[in-house]
Design an enzyme around this catalytic site. Structure first.
Site, mmCIF file in Angstrom:
data_model
loop_
_atom_site.group_PDB
_atom_site.id
_atom_site.type_symbol
_atom_site.label_atom_id
_atom_site.label_comp_id
_atom_site.label_asym_id
_atom_site.label_seq_id
_atom_site.Cartn_x
_atom_site.Cartn_y
_atom_site.Cartn_z
ATOM 1 N N SER A 155 0.846 -1.196 0.000
ATOM 2 C CA SER A 155 0.000 0.000 0.000
ATOM 3 C C SER A 155 0.885 1.250 0.000
ATOM 4 O O SER A 155 1.679 1.442 -0.918
ATOM 5 C CB SER A 155 -0.972 -0.040 1.180
ATOM 6 O OG SER A 155 -1.982 0.914 1.047
ATOM 7 N N ASP A 188 -9.141 -4.505 -6.109
ATOM 8 C CA ASP A 188 -8.750 -3.561 -5.062
ATOM 9 C C ASP A 188 -9.587 -2.296 -5.206
ATOM 10 O O ASP A 188 -9.368 -1.491 -6.109
ATOM 11 C CB ASP A 188 -7.259 -3.244 -5.201
ATOM 12 C CG ASP A 188 -6.694 -2.504 -4.000
ATOM 13 O OD1 ASP A 188 -7.466 -1.796 -3.326
ATOM 14 O OD2 ASP A 188 -5.479 -2.609 -3.756
ATOM 15 N N HIS A 205 -7.546 -5.236 -1.648
ATOM 16 C CA HIS A 205 -6.306 -4.610 -1.183
ATOM 17 C C HIS A 205 -5.490 -5.533 -0.272
ATOM 18 O O HIS A 205 -4.275 -5.388 -0.160
ATOM 19 C CB HIS A 205 -6.655 -3.304 -0.435
ATOM 20 C CG HIS A 205 -5.500 -2.385 -0.253
ATOM 21 N ND1 HIS A 205 -4.719 -1.936 -1.308
ATOM 22 C CD2 HIS A 205 -4.972 -1.799 0.869
ATOM 23 C CE1 HIS A 205 -3.783 -1.122 -0.847
ATOM 24 N NE2 HIS A 205 -3.905 -1.035 0.467
#
Length: 722
Positions: A592, A667, A699
């Site tokens: 991320s 995602d 995600h």
């Protein structure tokens, strides 16, 4: 000949029995090192007791069990699913009515986004032992304070269910997918303000306040879902990227008796957020936190529920941004407790009911990290802080006047607390880098332990055979003089005369922390596995991370990635100069924000890093959502250079090392668009790299054997390229 073979086999088996046992990815992600905890603990409000959702694996049933805080002994089983066939699929969650005579039970939960879900709900009457299915495929059902009604949302509209008559009142009628949402937050509020329920009951149960979202003009985002069908399907939702139109929000008050709704006049605000909604202890006053789009100016407003007129009772401004929290607590006289960074560190403040500051409760060059509650009887505030160092957590109590501060926790590491309703006792959760979580009952008077509840001694015994190294904490000073928290894991058979490759891990997002004295998570176990294979693992929290004051955290404002990347490169240079490190073999990994960072580090630090792995990275800040990105960067229209100079997609030409890029196609947070466009940029820059796309994974990239395959892939890549 046979006796010689037997002797060789005996010696080999003896050696293997005493040698360090190797950790495998399969063990980690099968849950072999999972800690035992206390699940679904809820403190009661009316008695000094708590409930726990227990599971009986033999009978495949669940129980909501009631325990006494003073003795920790089970008092009663409030509900057992064995007695109710409707709950054969189990209990996903449960909530009590205020009088604790009814329980609302959720099952058949279907996730929507990170926090949101729909579920089927059953009402359980503790007196009659009757279980009734009351709601299907709804969101956020909430008891009215008097326990006679349930407010809930379904298909973007708001409803009220009357428990006695079973009648349903429809509060709103204009809800429509991807256009109007009533009483439930939109995607970006849910993700970045971290709440879903956008309605609240008045204390007398006569009114319902709610937020309405008009997202009709918000740009739409679509994701293909591949599954196993002949044709993919498309999931479409509203997603405001940085600088694009947000949902238009409005605040409304619904009178349950007259069935009339009023709109609160907020016309003096433009392009704003309603970041929190909470009824005060006064049944005629509801509070809301109004935040401007730049998120550097917050008004706490009180709204008269009869006239729908709002007034500002507190204003907070910041040169960077104002953090929104759930710490606002109203006392009996409607004075309130508030937390703020206005003196440079996060602290607790007391205001009167008109918003006048009465007292700063906590003070010092350290941060309050959790606010636990206020005991009206003793006028005592309970909280968690980093007063003893930014990598540890301790539990404290202090008088409302800022005096009589007492440190309740005694062990060095991470301490957290869950207090009994009367604040006589608390359950302390403790862990450190060497001690897995333990749960103990402690006295709120002096913090003394009364009894142990849960420990992880079996896990401690289990991991002894792996003879794991320790995670060493230290402060790293860069060449520029920045002092940064860090940890390092060295191989157990570390030899200071050898040269080792280094694999760095970080997240680095604003206010985050990876260097903390708490128990090992799954990533840590993977790092331990890598150390067994001859790697040193290091982690450094650079500027922009949390718990060292506002100046340290907010220095990255308008330049997300600039100083953070600089610090990781500089830290790698310092580590590279250690006598036992091979400076030509330093890699970096992140997920991320950490993936955004590892990409940037490899590109901008091409002469420092040999390889990088980036999982689900933001590659261009223009692709990310409005609330998060603009909080730190303002809009791309105002700050184009801040966006573009720090986005890895614009630095692909600098790639020299080995790069592995990973993303899930489903995602909804950091869209796979980020990776797809960077792949194209790398291709057009004629750069060789590796990539892996995980179909229909969000995600978190998990499900089935996904994590095992993913971490084996990354392990193999590290062994091959580093």
């Amino acid at each position: 000949m046979k006796s010689i073979q037997l002797m060789v086999l005996f010696v080999a088996s003896l050696f293997s029995a005493t040698a360090q046992q190797k950790i495998t990815v399969e063990e980690i992600y099968r849950g072999e090192f999972r800690t035992k905890g206390m699940d679904a603990l809820q403190s009661m409000k009316n008695t000094n007791q708590y409930t726990v959702l227990n599971t009986d694996r033999t009978s495949r049933s669940q129980q909501i069990d009631l325990y006494d805080f003073a003795t920790l002994k089970k008092v009663a089983t409030l509900l057992d699913t064995k007695s109710h066939t409707d709950l054969a699929d189990g209990i996903d969650s449960y909530t009590f009515s205020n009088d604790e005579k009814q329980i609302l039970i959720a099952n058949n939960t279907s996730p929507i986004f990170r926090h949101s879900f729909t579920a089927t709900y059953y009402l359980y009457n503790l007196a009659t032992k009757e279980l009734t299915k009351v709601l299907e495929n709804v969101q956020e059902p909430t008891f009215s304070p008097d326990g006679t009604k349930i407010g809930y949302a379904k298909e973007n509209d708001l409803f009220i269910y009357d428990i006695a008559s079973k009648a349903i009142t429809q509060v709103t009628t204009d809800g429509k997918k991807n256009e109007i949402i009533n009483g439930i937050t939109d995607w970006v509020y849910e993700e970045e303000f971290a709440f879903v329920r956008a309605f609240d009951w008045s204390s007398d149960s006569k009114k319902l306040a709610f937020i309405r979202f008009d997202e009709s003009k918000v740009p739409q985002f679509s994701m293909d879902m591949y599954q196993k069908d002949l044709y993919p399907t498309s999931q479409t939702f509203k997603y405001p990227k940085a600088g694009e139109k947000n949902a238009v929000v409005s605040l409304h008050l619904f009178d349950v008796t007259s069935k009339v709704a009023k709109t609160v006049n907020l016309s003096n605000y433009n392009d704003f957020y309603i970041a929190r909604l909470k009824w005060t202890n006064d049944a005629n006053i509801v509070s809301a936190q109004i935040l401007n789009r730049h998120q550097d100016n917050l008004d706490l407003i009180f709204v008269d529920a009869t006239t729908a007129v709002a007034k500002v009772v507190l204003n907070e401004k910041d040169k960077a941004y104002v953090d929104v929290t759930d710490n606002l607590t109203f006392l009996k006289d409607n004075s309130f407790i508030w937390t703020s960074e206005k003196d440079g560190f996060n602290h607790i403040y007391l205001y009167d009911k008109n918003g006048k500051l009465k007292n700063q409760v906590t003070k010092g060059k350290w941060e309050v990290t959790s606010y636990y509650g206020f005991d009206e009887k003793t006028k005592t505030v309970f909280y968690q802080s980093v007063e003893n160092g930014s990598t540890v957590r301790d539990v404290y109590k202090i008088s409302l006047d800022g005096k009589k501060k007492v440190k309740l926790s005694s062990q060095v590491g991470t301490n957290g607390a869950t207090f009994s309703p009367d604040f006589t006792y608390y359950i302390n959760t403790y862990s450190s880098v060497t001690t897995p979580p333990t749960y103990t009952l402690n006295s709120s008077k002096d913090g003394k332990q009364a009894q142990e509840i849960v420990n992880n001694t079996p896990l401690v015994e289990k991991i002894k055979k792996y003879d794991l190294p320790t995670k060493e904490f230290f402060e790293l000073t860069t060449e520029k003089g920045h002092k940064l928290n860090a940890w390092m894991i060295k191989p157990k058979d570390f030899d200071s005369t050898k040269k080792y490759p280094v694999f760095m891990y970080q997240y680095s997002g604003p206010g985050s922390q990876e260097v903390a004295n708490n128990w090992l998570d799954t990533n840590d176990m993977w790092f331990m596995m890598l150390s067994q294979q001859g790697y040193i693992i290091a982690c450094v929290d650079g500027r922009g991370t949390g718990y060292k004051g506002a100046a340290f955290k907010k220095c990255t404002q308008k330049e997300l990635g600039k100083y953070e990347v600089e610090d990781q490169i500089d830290a790698a240079k310092v580590i590279g100069n250690y006598s036992y490190v091979d400076k030509t073999r330093i890699g970096i990994f992140g997920w991320s924000y950490g993936g955004f960072m590892s990409s940037n580090c490899l590109f901008k630090g091409a002469d420092v890093f040999k390889m990088a792995i980036a999982v689900a990275p933001v590659t261009n800040w223009r692709f990310y959502d409005s609330i998060y990105t603009e909080r730190y960067m303002t809009t791309p229209q105002e700050n184009a250079s801040g966006y573009d100079d720090n986005s890895p997609i614009n630095h692909v030409s600098k790639l020299k090392g080995n790069f592995l890029l990973i993303h899930g196609t489903a995602d909804d947070n950091v869209h796979v668009q980020n990776s797809m466009q960077m792949i194209e940029a790398l291709v057009q820059a004629n750069k060789q790299f590796d990539w892996a796309i995980y179909p229909d994974k969000n995600h978190g990239i998990y499900g089935g054997k996904t994590r095992i395959q993913l971490y084996n892939k990354m392990t193999n890549y590290i062994k091959e390229k580093l």
